[in-house]
Design a protein around this motif. Structure first.
Motif, PDB file in Angstrom:
ATOM      1  N   PHE A 101      -0.729  -5.946   1.235  1.00 22.34           N
ATOM      2  CA  PHE A 101      -1.030  -4.606   0.744  1.00 22.34           C
ATOM      3  C   PHE A 101       0.166  -4.087  -0.043  1.00 22.34           C
ATOM      4  O   PHE A 101       1.309  -4.281   0.354  1.00 22.34           O
ATOM      5  CB  PHE A 101      -1.361  -3.672   1.909  1.00 22.34           C
ATOM      6  CG  PHE A 101      -2.526  -4.163   2.706  1.00 22.34           C
ATOM      7  CD1 PHE A 101      -3.818  -3.891   2.305  1.00 22.34           C
ATOM      8  CD2 PHE A 101      -2.326  -4.930   3.841  1.00 22.34           C
ATOM      9  CE1 PHE A 101      -4.901  -4.368   3.028  1.00 22.34           C
ATOM     10  CE2 PHE A 101      -3.399  -5.412   4.573  1.00 22.34           C
ATOM     11  CZ  PHE A 101      -4.685  -5.126   4.172  1.00 22.34           C
ATOM     12  N   VAL A 102      -0.133  -3.415  -1.153  1.00 27.81           N
ATOM     13  CA  VAL A 102       0.906  -2.950  -2.073  1.00 27.81           C
ATOM     14  C   VAL A 102       0.675  -1.477  -2.369  1.00 27.81           C
ATOM     15  O   VAL A 102      -0.462  -1.042  -2.537  1.00 27.81           O
ATOM     16  CB  VAL A 102       0.839  -3.756  -3.397  1.00 27.81           C
ATOM     17  CG1 VAL A 102       1.860  -3.248  -4.396  1.00 27.81           C
ATOM     18  CG2 VAL A 102       0.999  -5.231  -3.154  1.00 27.81           C
ATOM     19  N   GLU A 103       1.752  -0.725  -2.448  1.00 25.97           N
ATOM     20  CA  GLU A 103       1.658   0.663  -2.874  1.00 25.97           C
ATOM     21  C   GLU A 103       1.964   0.725  -4.359  1.00 25.97           C
ATOM     22  O   GLU A 103       2.977   0.201  -4.823  1.00 25.97           O
ATOM     23  CB  GLU A 103       2.658   1.524  -2.091  1.00 25.97           C
ATOM     24  CG  GLU A 103       2.459   3.001  -2.319  1.00 25.97           C
ATOM     25  CD  GLU A 103       3.371   3.841  -1.451  1.00 25.97           C
ATOM     26  OE1 GLU A 103       4.174   4.600  -2.028  1.00 25.97           O
ATOM     27  OE2 GLU A 103       3.267   3.730  -0.221  1.00 25.97           O
ATOM     28  N   THR A 104       1.093   1.378  -5.124  1.00 29.04           N
ATOM     29  CA  THR A 104       1.270   1.466  -6.574  1.00 29.04           C
ATOM     30  C   THR A 104       2.233   2.599  -6.923  1.00 29.04           C
ATOM     31  O   THR A 104       2.641   3.365  -6.056  1.00 29.04           O
ATOM     32  CB  THR A 104      -0.086   1.718  -7.271  1.00 29.04           C
ATOM     33  OG1 THR A 104      -0.591   2.984  -6.840  1.00 29.04           O
ATOM     34  CG2 THR A 104      -1.082   0.621  -6.959  1.00 29.04           C
ATOM     35  N   LYS A 105       2.549   2.714  -8.204  1.00 24.87           N
ATOM     36  CA  LYS A 105       3.453   3.771  -8.667  1.00 24.87           C
ATOM     37  C   LYS A 105       2.950   5.164  -8.312  1.00 24.87           C
ATOM     38  O   LYS A 105       3.724   6.044  -8.001  1.00 24.87           O
ATOM     39  CB  LYS A 105       3.627   3.690 -10.188  1.00 24.87           C
ATOM     40  CG  LYS A 105       4.403   2.507 -10.668  1.00 24.87           C
ATOM     41  CD  LYS A 105       4.588   2.577 -12.160  1.00 24.87           C
ATOM     42  CE  LYS A 105       3.353   2.008 -12.823  1.00 24.87           C
ATOM     43  NZ  LYS A 105       3.483   1.846 -14.267  1.00 24.87           N
ATOM     44  N   ASP A 106       1.611   5.354  -8.357  1.00 21.20           N
ATOM     45  CA  ASP A 106       1.054   6.674  -8.050  1.00 21.20           C
ATOM     46  C   ASP A 106       0.686   6.829  -6.575  1.00 21.20           C
ATOM     47  O   ASP A 106      -0.156   7.634  -6.214  1.00 21.20           O
ATOM     48  CB  ASP A 106      -0.139   7.009  -8.949  1.00 21.20           C
ATOM     49  CG  ASP A 106      -0.885   5.788  -9.464  1.00 21.20           C
ATOM     50  OD1 ASP A 106      -0.337   4.697  -9.434  1.00 21.20           O
ATOM     51  OD2 ASP A 106      -2.027   5.956  -9.902  1.00 21.20           O
TER      52      ASP A 106
ATOM     53  N   LYS B  87      -3.807  -7.284  -2.532  1.00 20.95           N
ATOM     54  CA  LYS B  87      -3.731  -8.477  -3.364  1.00 20.95           C
ATOM     55  C   LYS B  87      -3.917  -9.672  -2.452  1.00 20.95           C
ATOM     56  O   LYS B  87      -3.503  -9.648  -1.294  1.00 20.95           O
ATOM     57  CB  LYS B  87      -2.392  -8.553  -4.082  1.00 20.95           C
ATOM     58  CG  LYS B  87      -2.196  -7.448  -5.091  1.00 20.95           C
ATOM     59  CD  LYS B  87      -0.956  -7.636  -5.896  1.00 20.95           C
ATOM     60  CE  LYS B  87      -0.869  -6.538  -6.943  1.00 20.95           C
ATOM     61  NZ  LYS B  87       0.016  -6.881  -8.028  1.00 20.95           N
ATOM     62  N   MET B  88      -4.558 -10.700  -2.969  1.00 26.12           N
ATOM     63  CA  MET B  88      -4.722 -11.914  -2.180  1.00 26.12           C
ATOM     64  C   MET B  88      -4.826 -13.123  -3.091  1.00 26.12           C
ATOM     65  O   MET B  88      -5.107 -13.001  -4.285  1.00 26.12           O
ATOM     66  CB  MET B  88      -5.929 -11.811  -1.260  1.00 26.12           C
ATOM     67  CG  MET B  88      -7.246 -11.630  -1.914  1.00 26.12           C
ATOM     68  SD  MET B  88      -8.503 -11.440  -0.641  1.00 26.12           S
ATOM     69  CE  MET B  88      -9.725 -10.545  -1.557  1.00 26.12           C
ATOM     70  N   ILE B  89      -4.547 -14.257  -2.491  1.00 25.23           N
ATOM     71  CA  ILE B  89      -4.705 -15.544  -3.157  1.00 25.23           C
ATOM     72  C   ILE B  89      -5.797 -16.273  -2.396  1.00 25.23           C
ATOM     73  O   ILE B  89      -5.751 -16.368  -1.164  1.00 25.23           O
ATOM     74  CB  ILE B  89      -3.403 -16.371  -3.121  1.00 25.23           C
ATOM     75  CG1 ILE B  89      -2.221 -15.580  -3.684  1.00 25.23           C
ATOM     76  CG2 ILE B  89      -3.588 -17.704  -3.842  1.00 25.23           C
ATOM     77  CD1 ILE B  89      -2.315 -15.231  -5.145  1.00 25.23           C
ATOM     78  N   ILE B  90      -6.791 -16.768  -3.138  1.00 27.25           N
ATOM     79  CA  ILE B  90      -7.865 -17.524  -2.500  1.00 27.25           C
ATOM     80  C   ILE B  90      -7.919 -18.921  -3.087  1.00 27.25           C
ATOM     81  O   ILE B  90      -7.441 -19.166  -4.202  1.00 27.25           O
ATOM     82  CB  ILE B  90      -9.233 -16.823  -2.658  1.00 27.25           C
ATOM     83  CG1 ILE B  90      -9.613 -16.665  -4.134  1.00 27.25           C
ATOM     84  CG2 ILE B  90      -9.242 -15.497  -1.932  1.00 27.25           C
ATOM     85  CD1 ILE B  90     -11.016 -16.137  -4.370  1.00 27.25           C
TER      86      ILE B  90
END
Length: 131
Positions: free
Chosen positions: A29-34, A40-43
């Motif tokens: 999980f990522v926090e964006t600029k706003d 995000k994940m890799i499958i």
């Protein structure tokens, strides 16, 4: 009769109704600029040499945050396909997938998809710094 499945190496920007049998090999999980959170994940599919980056934006995150788990296998379909551009690419695939409001994900036991995928690089590529 078995249903038709697509493979990650088949993905291009001409068909967004893909039906993929995949394992989530990395999920974060990522926090964006706003100050919004996204996933995000890799499958990867059963041909474990091909991986693709997947993004779940704020709007769809509530739906999938508690459902998706790293190392589990799923049938997924209906994505937005975009070019994999940017300075840092998480995967070498030329495209990445984005969950949209009609994306469908069903957890299934798919033992033919390996648990981990390793990408070995030739020593000549390491020495030449071309990896």
């Amino acid at each position: 009769m078995a249903c038709r499945r697509d493979f990650i190496w088949d993905i291009d920007n001409t068909n967004d109704t893909l039906k993929l049998a995949v394992r989530i090999i990395d999920l974060w999980f990522v926090e964006t600029k706003d100050k919004y959170e996204q996933t995000k994940m890799i499958i990867m599919d059963e041909n474990d040499t091909y991986k693709i980056h997947v993004l779940i934006r704020k709007k769809e995150l509530k739906t999938w945050k508690l459902t998706l788990k790293e190392n589990n296998t799923y049938m997924m379909h209906n994505f937005k396909i975009v070019n994999n551009e940017g300075q840092y690419k998480l995967c070498l695939h030329p495209y990445k997938l984005i969950f949209i409001c009609v994306t469908v994900v069903i957890e299934q036991d798919l033992p033919n998809i390996s648990l981990k995928a390793y990408e070995f690089i030739n020593f000549t590529d390491i020495l030449a710094r071309t990896y």
